[in-house]
Motif scaffolding. Structure first.
Motif, PDB file in Angstrom:
ATOM      1  N   GLY A 117       0.811  -1.206   0.000  1.00 31.34           N
ATOM      2  CA  GLY A 117       0.000   0.000   0.000  1.00 31.34           C
ATOM      3  C   GLY A 117       0.847   1.259   0.000  1.00 31.34           C
ATOM      4  O   GLY A 117       0.525   2.242  -0.686  1.00 31.34           O
ATOM      5  N   VAL A 118       1.956   1.237   0.753  1.00 34.54           N
ATOM      6  CA  VAL A 118       2.868   2.381   0.777  1.00 34.54           C
ATOM      7  C   VAL A 118       3.422   2.647  -0.614  1.00 34.54           C
ATOM      8  O   VAL A 118       3.455   3.794  -1.095  1.00 34.54           O
ATOM      9  N   VAL A 119       3.849   1.588  -1.300  1.00 38.47           N
ATOM     10  CA  VAL A 119       4.428   1.746  -2.639  1.00 38.47           C
ATOM     11  C   VAL A 119       3.371   2.245  -3.625  1.00 38.47           C
ATOM     12  O   VAL A 119       3.641   3.124  -4.455  1.00 38.47           O
ATOM     13  N   VAL A 120       2.165   1.709  -3.544  1.00 35.29           N
ATOM     14  CA  VAL A 120       1.097   2.126  -4.461  1.00 35.29           C
ATOM     15  C   VAL A 120       0.770   3.605  -4.268  1.00 35.29           C
ATOM     16  O   VAL A 120       0.663   4.366  -5.246  1.00 35.29           O
ATOM     17  N   ILE A 121       0.590   4.031  -3.023  1.00 29.46           N
ATOM     18  CA  ILE A 121       0.264   5.441  -2.766  1.00 29.46           C
ATOM     19  C   ILE A 121       1.415   6.343  -3.205  1.00 29.46           C
ATOM     20  O   ILE A 121       1.200   7.420  -3.775  1.00 29.46           O
ATOM     21  N   ALA A 122       2.655   5.898  -2.978  1.00 28.90           N
ATOM     22  CA  ALA A 122       3.811   6.678  -3.420  1.00 28.90           C
ATOM     23  C   ALA A 122       3.835   6.810  -4.940  1.00 28.90           C
ATOM     24  O   ALA A 122       4.103   7.898  -5.485  1.00 28.90           O
ATOM     25  N   LEU A 123       3.559   5.717  -5.647  1.00 31.21           N
ATOM     26  CA  LEU A 123       3.541   5.755  -7.111  1.00 31.21           C
ATOM     27  C   LEU A 123       2.452   6.675  -7.637  1.00 31.21           C
ATOM     28  O   LEU A 123       2.676   7.479  -8.550  1.00 31.21           O
ATOM     29  N   VAL A 124       1.269   6.575  -7.058  1.00 34.47           N
ATOM     30  CA  VAL A 124       0.157   7.415  -7.504  1.00 34.47           C
ATOM     31  C   VAL A 124       0.462   8.887  -7.239  1.00 34.47           C
ATOM     32  O   VAL A 124       0.222   9.754  -8.089  1.00 34.47           O
ATOM     33  N   THR A 125       1.001   9.171  -6.059  1.00 31.39           N
ATOM     34  CA  THR A 125       1.311  10.554  -5.704  1.00 31.39           C
ATOM     35  C   THR A 125       2.357  11.147  -6.641  1.00 31.39           C
ATOM     36  O   THR A 125       2.237  12.294  -7.085  1.00 31.39           O
ATOM     37  N   ALA A 126       3.389  10.371  -6.936  1.00 29.51           N
ATOM     38  CA  ALA A 126       4.518  10.886  -7.702  1.00 29.51           C
ATOM     39  C   ALA A 126       4.276  10.916  -9.203  1.00 29.51           C
ATOM     40  O   ALA A 126       4.891  11.721  -9.911  1.00 29.51           O
ATOM     41  N   THR A 127       3.382  10.071  -9.713  1.00 27.41           N
ATOM     42  CA  THR A 127       3.193   9.996 -11.169  1.00 27.41           C
ATOM     43  C   THR A 127       1.848  10.537 -11.641  1.00 27.41           C
ATOM     44  O   THR A 127       1.685  10.786 -12.841  1.00 27.41           O
ATOM     45  N   GLY A 128       0.898  10.725 -10.716  1.00 27.44           N
ATOM     46  CA  GLY A 128      -0.458  11.089 -11.134  1.00 27.44           C
ATOM     47  C   GLY A 128      -0.536  12.379 -11.932  1.00 27.44           C
ATOM     48  O   GLY A 128      -1.110  12.429 -13.026  1.00 27.44           O
ATOM     49  N   GLY A 129       0.042  13.458 -11.400  1.00 25.59           N
ATOM     50  CA  GLY A 129      -0.037  14.749 -12.072  1.00 25.59           C
ATOM     51  C   GLY A 129       0.701  14.765 -13.393  1.00 25.59           C
ATOM     52  O   GLY A 129       0.193  15.269 -14.403  1.00 25.59           O
ATOM     53  N   GLY A 130       1.918  14.190 -13.421  1.00 23.56           N
ATOM     54  CA  GLY A 130       2.688  14.158 -14.660  1.00 23.56           C
ATOM     55  C   GLY A 130       2.035  13.307 -15.726  1.00 23.56           C
ATOM     56  O   GLY A 130       2.116  13.615 -16.925  1.00 23.56           O
ATOM     57  N   THR A 131       1.362  12.223 -15.304  1.00 19.44           N
ATOM     58  CA  THR A 131       0.662  11.372 -16.271  1.00 19.44           C
ATOM     59  C   THR A 131      -0.486  12.131 -16.925  1.00 19.44           C
ATOM     60  O   THR A 131      -0.654  12.084 -18.161  1.00 19.44           O
ATOM     61  N   ILE A 132      -1.278  12.826 -16.113  1.00 17.08           N
ATOM     62  CA  ILE A 132      -2.390  13.611 -16.669  1.00 17.08           C
ATOM     63  C   ILE A 132      -1.856  14.703 -17.588  1.00 17.08           C
ATOM     64  O   ILE A 132      -2.406  14.960 -18.664  1.00 17.08           O
ATOM     65  N   ARG A 133      -0.768  15.363 -17.182  1.00 15.09           N
ATOM     66  CA  ARG A 133      -0.147  16.395 -18.030  1.00 15.09           C
ATOM     67  C   ARG A 133       0.247  15.833 -19.382  1.00 15.09           C
ATOM     68  O   ARG A 133      -0.068  16.412 -20.439  1.00 15.09           O
ATOM     69  N   ASP A 134       0.938  14.679 -19.380  1.00 12.89           N
ATOM     70  CA  ASP A 134       1.411  14.108 -20.635  1.00 12.89           C
ATOM     71  C   ASP A 134       0.255  13.685 -21.526  1.00 12.89           C
ATOM     72  O   ASP A 134       0.321  13.830 -22.759  1.00 12.89           O
ATOM     73  N   LEU A 135      -0.807  13.164 -20.933  1.00 12.20           N
ATOM     74  CA  LEU A 135      -1.971  12.785 -21.734  1.00 12.20           C
ATOM     75  C   LEU A 135      -2.636  14.011 -22.350  1.00 12.20           C
ATOM     76  O   LEU A 135      -3.044  13.985 -23.515  1.00 12.20           O
ATOM     77  N   LEU A 136      -2.747  15.083 -21.593  1.00 13.20           N
ATOM     78  CA  LEU A 136      -3.355  16.308 -22.119  1.00 13.20           C
ATOM     79  C   LEU A 136      -2.514  16.937 -23.225  1.00 13.20           C
ATOM     80  O   LEU A 136      -3.056  17.499 -24.191  1.00 13.20           O
TER      81      LEU A 136
END
Length: 219
Positions: A32-51
């Protein structure tokens, strides 16, 4: 390009730490720690790249980001077992991650040839949406939506100064420092001195008048 990559690596590391701390406060297991860390660190950049129609997204194009995130999250666990972090460490870590990601997001948009307005919008998305997803998954009110909280506002101000400085001919490195220092200063000011935005409150509607009952109202 080297500055852009350095900011991205620093940003994902700091956001991974903030995600790991948030997961620890919810007593999640290591996965769970790793999943939350991954989501936190990649979520914004992923949405940016898709847009921005950037394919593949940054962490798929360079898996080293994922390695940095997982390493930062796993190192946070033993560190916080030996050294108990202060109560505001999550917000402080998040402030630095916010600064790193904001300027990196603006740089990505500008490098793709977009206008300053789009650069500021991408900075806000890059910096804010990973934390938003983190808070939603941890069942917290997203920091960006908390009453009067200066969060995305700090990004908008700092990214706008960064873009304006470049337009005025300032070199990228001092412009980057200006934008990041501004964002961190606004966030720390909000944390330490409770700086906040005005709150808009709409009064409840007046209660409807009681319907008259002629039968009961007769004397």
């Amino acid at each position: 390009m080297k500055i852009l990559h350095l900011l991205d690596y620093c940003g994902v590391a700091v956001f991974a730490v903030s995600g790991a701390l948030a997961a620890g406060r919810k007593s999640l297991d290591v996965l769970g720690v790793v999943v939350i860390a991954l989501v936190t660190a990649t979520g914004g950049g992923t949405i940016r790249d898709l847009l921005l129609d950037r394919h593949p997204v940054f962490w798929i194009a360079d898996p080293l980001y994922v390695v940095v995130i997982i390493a930062a999250a796993l190192l946070t666990i033993p560190y916080t077992r030996w050294v108990r972090p202060p109560t505001q460490i999550l917000q402080v870590a998040d402030a630095f991650g916010l600064a790193f990601f904001s300027i990196a997001g603006a740089q990505v948009a500008l490098s793709a040839g977009h206008s300053g307005v789009i650069a500021v919008m991408m900075a806000t998305i890059t910096a804010s949406f990973g934390g938003l997803l983190r808070d939603v998954l941890c069942n917290d009110i997203p920091m960006i939506l908390r009453k009067g909280n200066i969060y995305a506002t700090a990004v908008i101000v700092g990214a706008s100064l960064y873009v304006a400085a470049l337009e005025l001919g300032m070199a990228r490195l001092p412009a980057t420092a200006l934008g990041m220092v501004t964002i961190v200063a606004f966030r720390l000011g909000a944390i330490v001195w409770n700086w906040s935005l005005p709150v808009y409150t709409l009064a409840d509607d007046e209660p409807l008048p009681r319907a008259r009952n002629d039968e009961n109202d007769r004397p």
